[in-house]
Design a protein around this motif. Structure first.
Motif, PDB file in Angstrom:
ATOM      1  N   ALA A  64     104.069 -24.317 -18.700  1.00  0.00           N
ATOM      2  CA  ALA A  64     103.335 -23.405 -19.580  1.00  0.00           C
ATOM      3  C   ALA A  64     101.919 -23.160 -19.064  1.00  0.00           C
ATOM      4  N   VAL A  65     101.290 -24.195 -18.545  1.00  0.00           N
ATOM      5  CA  VAL A  65      99.910 -24.076 -18.070  1.00  0.00           C
ATOM      6  C   VAL A  65      99.809 -23.133 -16.878  1.00  0.00           C
ATOM      7  N   VAL A  66     100.824 -23.118 -16.000  1.00  0.00           N
ATOM      8  CA  VAL A  66     100.739 -22.261 -14.812  1.00  0.00           C
ATOM      9  C   VAL A  66     100.704 -20.781 -15.185  1.00  0.00           C
ATOM     10  N   LEU A  67     101.069 -20.444 -16.413  1.00  0.00           N
ATOM     11  CA  LEU A  67     101.040 -19.053 -16.842  1.00  0.00           C
ATOM     12  C   LEU A  67      99.612 -18.545 -17.048  1.00  0.00           C
ATOM     13  N   LEU A  68      98.727 -19.435 -17.445  1.00  0.00           N
ATOM     14  CA  LEU A  68      97.403 -19.031 -17.909  1.00  0.00           C
ATOM     15  C   LEU A  68      96.588 -18.287 -16.852  1.00  0.00           C
ATOM     16  N   PRO A  69      96.495 -18.775 -15.594  1.00  0.00           N
ATOM     17  CA  PRO A  69      95.705 -18.026 -14.613  1.00  0.00           C
ATOM     18  C   PRO A  69      96.372 -16.745 -14.130  1.00  0.00           C
ATOM     19  N   LEU A  70      97.626 -16.525 -14.544  1.00  0.00           N
ATOM     20  CA  LEU A  70      98.360 -15.339 -14.106  1.00  0.00           C
ATOM     21  C   LEU A  70      98.519 -14.329 -15.249  1.00  0.00           C
ATOM     22  N   ASP A  71      97.587 -14.354 -16.173  1.00  0.00           N
ATOM     23  CA  ASP A  71      97.482 -13.347 -17.239  1.00  0.00           C
ATOM     24  C   ASP A  71      98.626 -13.366 -18.247  1.00  0.00           C
ATOM     25  N   VAL A  72      99.328 -14.480 -18.361  1.00  0.00           N
ATOM     26  CA  VAL A  72     100.343 -14.602 -19.407  1.00  0.00           C
ATOM     27  C   VAL A  72      99.772 -15.517 -20.477  1.00  0.00           C
ATOM     28  N   GLN A  73      99.237 -14.905 -21.517  1.00  0.00           N
ATOM     29  CA  GLN A  73      98.546 -15.668 -22.558  1.00  0.00           C
ATOM     30  C   GLN A  73      98.481 -14.833 -23.827  1.00  0.00           C
ATOM     31  N   VAL A  74      98.485 -15.496 -24.962  1.00  0.00           N
ATOM     32  CA  VAL A  74      98.295 -14.814 -26.237  1.00  0.00           C
ATOM     33  C   VAL A  74      96.793 -14.635 -26.435  1.00  0.00           C
ATOM     34  N   TYR A  75      96.301 -13.424 -26.220  1.00  0.00           N
ATOM     35  CA  TYR A  75      94.873 -13.157 -26.299  1.00  0.00           C
ATOM     36  C   TYR A  75      94.420 -12.797 -27.709  1.00  0.00           C
ATOM     37  N   PHE A  76      95.308 -12.184 -28.480  1.00  0.00           N
ATOM     38  CA  PHE A  76      94.945 -11.778 -29.840  1.00  0.00           C
ATOM     39  C   PHE A  76      96.184 -11.741 -30.714  1.00  0.00           C
ATOM     40  N   VAL A  77      95.964 -11.755 -32.007  1.00  0.00           N
ATOM     41  CA  VAL A  77      97.041 -11.532 -32.969  1.00  0.00           C
ATOM     42  C   VAL A  77      96.551 -10.480 -33.955  1.00  0.00           C
ATOM     43  N   THR A  78      97.489  -9.831 -34.607  1.00  0.00           N
ATOM     44  CA  THR A  78      97.143  -8.830 -35.605  1.00  0.00           C
ATOM     45  C   THR A  78      97.362  -9.410 -36.995  1.00  0.00           C
ATOM     46  N   ASN A  79      96.343  -9.353 -37.824  1.00  0.00           N
ATOM     47  CA  ASN A  79      96.459  -9.839 -39.197  1.00  0.00           C
ATOM     48  C   ASN A  79      97.448  -8.957 -39.954  1.00  0.00           C
ATOM     49  N   PRO A  80      98.596  -9.518 -40.396  1.00  0.00           N
ATOM     50  CA  PRO A  80      99.607  -8.673 -41.044  1.00  0.00           C
ATOM     51  C   PRO A  80      99.175  -8.154 -42.404  1.00  0.00           C
ATOM     52  N   PHE A  81      98.112  -8.698 -42.986  1.00  0.00           N
ATOM     53  CA  PHE A  81      97.694  -8.287 -44.328  1.00  0.00           C
ATOM     54  C   PHE A  81      96.719  -7.112 -44.314  1.00  0.00           C
ATOM     55  N   ASN A  82      95.919  -7.010 -43.224  1.00  0.00           N
ATOM     56  CA  ASN A  82      94.978  -5.883 -43.185  1.00  0.00           C
ATOM     57  C   ASN A  82      95.031  -5.094 -41.879  1.00  0.00           C
ATOM     58  N   GLY A  83      95.869  -5.540 -40.913  1.00  0.00           N
ATOM     59  CA  GLY A  83      96.030  -4.804 -39.662  1.00  0.00           C
ATOM     60  C   GLY A  83      94.912  -5.009 -38.659  1.00  0.00           C
ATOM     61  N   HIS A  84      93.917  -5.855 -38.978  1.00  0.00           N
ATOM     62  CA  HIS A  84      92.812  -6.082 -38.055  1.00  0.00           C
ATOM     63  C   HIS A  84      93.233  -6.989 -36.903  1.00  0.00           C
ATOM     64  N   ILE A  85      92.702  -6.685 -35.721  1.00  0.00           N
ATOM     65  CA  ILE A  85      92.991  -7.494 -34.539  1.00  0.00           C
ATOM     66  C   ILE A  85      92.062  -8.703 -34.525  1.00  0.00           C
ATOM     67  N   VAL A  86      92.641  -9.884 -34.330  1.00  0.00           N
ATOM     68  CA  VAL A  86      91.872 -11.129 -34.288  1.00  0.00           C
ATOM     69  C   VAL A  86      91.868 -11.644 -32.854  1.00  0.00           C
ATOM     70  N   ASP A  87      90.707 -11.635 -32.222  1.00  0.00           N
ATOM     71  CA  ASP A  87      90.570 -12.152 -30.866  1.00  0.00           C
ATOM     72  C   ASP A  87      90.588 -13.677 -30.923  1.00  0.00           C
ATOM     73  N   LEU A  88      91.540 -14.284 -30.220  1.00  0.00           N
ATOM     74  CA  LEU A  88      91.712 -15.730 -30.302  1.00  0.00           C
ATOM     75  C   LEU A  88      90.727 -16.508 -29.442  1.00  0.00           C
TER      76      LEU A  88
END
Length: 355
Positions: A106-130
């Protein structure tokens, strides 16, 4: 379109052709699964089926998809997780060693741009930067799905079929996000998901009941890992309000079965990693279903969850949340009914006497 067709033919054809060879080598190398009190099969069965799926899928990807950093990350991690699983199929590894290997993959994914960078709040649609929280969330998601698919691999064709349905669902959801919402980066995920499904269809020719070969950890961990990474590459990058929940629904069967197993073992003060015979497929068998019927029922549930994931992706947010509540109530009630969440001790003893 021609590349897509070529990819599907390569993935399915190579896996179909390679599986008998892998089966012979598994016997020769001693990579076999012997029956015991917890397992359903009665004969010594070859493992290492993941080698054939890996060969078909990776060949198709390399031939038909333009390489990107994220694709390199997927292929590198898949290779590591497949080798880890193959080593377990051949020699056997402790749970701690396997967990450590999964974390590395899982760790080898991180430097190769495979990462969860944000999620969308399902209640108001706002993007949350993690921010930095995206790192542990990515690692936890990949390891959790890897183990979840590994844990449901208890009947002929079960993990392969459920993963195939999940892959097809990811392709459909990716297509809708691409066409309806203009979500970027979905084309690659659509091709990956369809080629994984094609490879699995080739393997299921030998793995569906009565199976001639098992996936083994080389296959079940490979499938969980690949599905988890594809979800990060595509579905979690959508800005639609329920995008964060769609992968959870698509992978509902393995994730819920694992979640209920953890609750069950914790409630009974048993080690989390201690196997038992109370997973969903065990309970369906205990209800009197045949091996094949139990697998087909779980396929049907997986398809229902997949269809629900597609609907979630298309309806308004309030409708999606209402559907999620209904799904949650139905799933918990059904799980309690068949005994997946846990049975009373008296029922445990009665079931043990019948098995």
């Amino acid at each position: 379109m021609l590349k897509m067709l070529l990819g599907l033919l390569l993935a399915g054809g190579i896996t179909l052709t390679a599986t008998p060879w892998v089966r012979r080598q598994a016997f020769r190398w001693g990579a076999v699964d012997r029956p015991n009190a917890r397992k359903v099969h009665k004969d010594v069965m070859p493992r290492l089926g993941g080698l054939a799926v890996y060969a078909g899928f990776v060949t198709a990807v390399l031939v038909t998809i333009q390489p990107t950093r994220s694709l390199y990350g997927l292929l590198l991690g898949m290779t590591l997780i497949m080798l880890l699983g193959a080593l377990d199929d051949l020699r056997g590894l402790s749970p701690r060693v396997k967990l450590a290997g999964q974390v590395v993959a899982a760790v080898v994914l991180l430097p190769l741009d495979v990462q969860v960078y944000f999620v969308t709040n399902p209640f108001n649609g706002h993007i949350v930067d993690l921010g930095w929280l995206g790192i542990p969330i990515t690692i936890f998601w990949v390891v959790a799905v890897t183990n979840a698919v590994n844990l449901i691999d208890g009947l002929d064709g079960l993990a392969g079929g459920v993963s195939c349905i999940a892959a097809l669902t990811m392709a459909v959801v990716g297509w809708t996000q691409w066409q309806v919402f203009g979500a970027a980066g979905q084309r690659e995920v659509i091709m990956l998901a369809l080629m994984l499904a094609a490879a699995l269809l080739g393997f299921l020719r030998y793995n569906f009941h009565p199976a001639k070969i098992f996936l083994g950890d080389s296959g079940s961990m490979l499938l969980g890992y690949t599905l988890a990474v594809m979800a990060i590459m595509g579905l979690t990058k959508s800005v639609t309000a329920v995008s964060v929940l769609v992968p959870l629904v698509i992978l509902g069967i393995p994730l819920l079965d694992t979640f209920f197993a953890i609750l069950r073992r914790y409630h009974r003060h048993r080690p989390i990693f201690q196997p038992d015979k109370e997973h969903l497929h065990h309970q369906l068998l205990a209800l009197g279903l045949s091996h094949r019927q139990a697998v087909l029922v779980i396929y049907g549930i997986s398809a229902l969850l997949g269809g629900s994931a597609v609907v979630l992706n298309l309806v308004a947010t309030d409708q999606a949340l209402a559907l999620l509540v209904i799904l949650a109530v139905v799933v918990i009630a059904a799980a309690n009914k068949v005994g997946v969440i846990g049975r009373a001790p008296e029922k445990d003893r009665q079931m043990s006497s019948r098995l």
